[in-house]
Write an enzyme that holds these catalytic residues in place. Structure first.
Site, PDB file in Angstrom:
ATOM      1  N   CYS A  54       0.864  -1.189   0.000  1.00 33.37           N
ATOM      2  CA  CYS A  54       0.000   0.000   0.000  1.00 33.37           C
ATOM      3  C   CYS A  54       0.898   1.236   0.000  1.00 33.37           C
ATOM      4  O   CYS A  54       1.786   1.358   0.854  1.00 33.37           O
ATOM      5  CB  CYS A  54      -0.900   0.004   1.228  1.00 33.37           C
ATOM      6  N   ASP A  61      -0.285  -5.830   0.483  1.00 36.92           N
ATOM      7  CA  ASP A  61      -1.571  -6.124  -0.152  1.00 36.92           C
ATOM      8  C   ASP A  61      -1.413  -7.431  -0.910  1.00 36.92           C
ATOM      9  O   ASP A  61      -0.374  -7.667  -1.532  1.00 36.92           O
ATOM     10  CB  ASP A  61      -1.972  -5.015  -1.130  1.00 36.92           C
TER      11      ASP A  61
END
Length: 155
Positions: A54, A61
């Site tokens: 992120c 992620d």
């Protein structure tokens, strides 16, 4: 008989140990000639453990990428694709940027007859974000299977 393009002489990653690139900008995608350039068929790559970072929080992620394409003169060399996708491990980008950016880079390199990508991202903050992009309508008479990733239900 269809004349095939010559392979890039610099496709050096295949057949030898290659370190994981530190970023998508550093990664190198290689292509090889399609042995069936006049045949309508679908090639699929699935990356079930895609990881990026992120760009705001720095947290990891995770997602599943499904890349479908109809080759023209070129195929993506699979080792280079694996290394390229792995290079996102330390790359800060939103889900939409990763998914669409990967697809556009492949389109630029391969010039496929058609390409679509599905990015099925695991939730962050309680909400999954799935991202889909394609170059246009699928070619007529193409067998186009479902991407096989169920809508979010606690993946």
């Amino acid at each position: 008989m269809t004349k095939r393009p010559k392979a890039k002489p610099s496709a050096l990653q295949l057949g030898q140990p290659t370190a994981l690139p530190q970023s998508p900008e550093e990664a190198r995608l290689d292509r090889v000639p399609n042995p069936h350039p006049g045949t309508l068929y679908l090639a699929r790559f699935t990356a079930p453990e895609f990881t990026s970072i992120c760009p705001v929080t720095g947290q990891p992620d995770f997602g599943i990428l499904v890349i479908d394409y109809v080759p023209g003169d070129w195929l993506i060399e699979s080792k280079s694709l694996k290394l390229y996708l792995g290079s996102f491990r330390n790359h800060g980008a939103f889900h939409e940027d990763c998914t669409v950016g990967i697809a556009k880079k492949l389109v630029e390199l391969l010039k496929p007859k058609w390409l679509r990508i599905g990015g099925y991202w695991y939730p962050r903050g309680g909400m999954p974000i799935d991202v889909f992009w394609q170059t246009g309508s699928a070619p007529k008479d193409l067998w186009l299977p479902d991407q096989g990733v169920a809508p979010y239900r606690g993946r």
